[in-house]
Design an enzyme around this catalytic site. Structure first.
Site, PDB file in Angstrom:
ATOM      1  CG  ASN A  79     -10.827 -32.066 -19.099  1.00  0.00           C
ATOM      2  OD1 ASN A  79     -11.480 -31.696 -19.954  1.00  0.00           O
ATOM      3  ND2 ASN A  79     -11.346 -32.577 -18.017  1.00  0.00           N
ATOM      4  CE  LYS A 100      -6.420 -30.657 -16.313  1.00  0.00           C
ATOM      5  NZ  LYS A 100      -7.483 -30.787 -15.183  1.00  0.00           N
ATOM      6  CE  LYS A 142      -2.163 -15.314  -6.659  1.00  0.00           C
ATOM      7  NZ  LYS A 142      -1.374 -16.487  -6.638  1.00  0.00           N
ATOM      8  CB  ALA A 200      -8.676 -26.935  -9.150  1.00  0.00           C
TER       9      ALA A 200
END
Length: 278
Positions: A87, A66, A157, A132
């Protein structure tokens, strides 16, 4: 002349995308074929170059390519740019390639249209701060939830991701050990379910009547789904997201939007049969 499409990945044998797009094509009477392409981890570009040189019209991209597709595209949709990943590649009339990311819209469509759950005005918790999650934040924020909170094992993060998307809506972040209480919708975008693990989340994070969604799918409910169901939540896996993102790609390529429900039923029946045989 039949238009050619495919999915590229490594591994790729397990992909259900040809079944999904084949069903979409039959339903909408599109003259197209859809196959699978394998590429070595460092061999994305030559395989894709050949596919489009041979007349290919569009590609779906799965792991681990991706980011390669993001760099390969000539132009990017807003949702691909914010996701930092592509994608879907779509050949344009001028011969250039548009890079899109249909994962987030597929997730939102499954939650709102297929499951009938609400996002707008709800308190939404997303677990994980990887690719994701990044791919779903803009479509989720566009639904205007009352709160969107990202929680990750490594708090910084999650906080960095919240900062990156702060211009699109109210978004907060924390470690998994500091999640606020009472979320109406919890989405597991972490890698925990892939390894059969349960994210270390307090039950207090789930409000009464909570809906819990795991992006992973399989023949059996995931550990996260079983845990949430035991707490009284309505649960779902991510099979509908798979079909939903495919429908978004199909609509981009063909200009017609296929029905998701029949294909989702077909795949669900296949998984049930697989579970019964295990």
């Amino acid at each position: 002349m039949t238009d050619r499409y495919a999915v590229i990945g490594n591994p790729i044998k397990q992909s259900m995308s040809p079944d999904i797009h084949g069903a979409f094509a039959r339903e909408t009477a599109q003259d197209m074929e859809y196959g699978k392409l394998f590429a070595e981890v460092d061999g994305f570009k030559p395989v894709v170059d050949k596919f489009f040189a041979d007349g290919g019209k569009g590609l779906n991209i799965t792991a681990p390519f991706k980011l390669d597709a993001f760099d390969y595209a000539d132009s990017l949709s807003e949702r691909a740019r914010t996701a930092g990943a592509v994608n879907t590649l779509a050949l344009q009339n001028d011969g250039t390639l548009l890079g899109d990311n249909t994962d987030g819209p597929g997730l939102v469509s499954d939650i709102v249209n297929s499951l009938g759950w609400k996002i707008a005005g709800q308190k939404v918790l997303v677990l994980g701060a990887g690719g994701a999650t990044r791919g779903t934040l803009l479509p989720l924020l566009k639904q205007q939830p009352a709160q969107l909170h990202i929680a990750n094992r490594t708090a910084h993060k999650a906080q960095q991701l919240a900062e990156d998307f702060s211009g699109y809506g109210a978004i907060t972040a924390s470690g998994l050990d500091a999640v606020p209480e009472g979320f109406d919708l919890v989405i597991n975008a972490s890698a925990a379910s892939l390894s059969g693990e349960l994210p270390p989340l307090s039950p207090r994070a789930l409000a009464e009547g909570c809906c819990a969604y795991d992006m992973v799918y399989g023949a059996q409910p995931t550990p996260f789904m079983r845990w949430a169901a035991e707490l009284g939540a309505e649960v779902s896996d991510g099979l509908g997201m798979l079909v939903g993102q495919a429908a978004e790609s199909f609509a981009l390529w063909r200009g017609v939007r296929p029905q998701v429900a029949p294909v989702l039923t077909m795949l669900r029946d296949r998984l049930r049969a697989q579970a019964a045989s295990e």
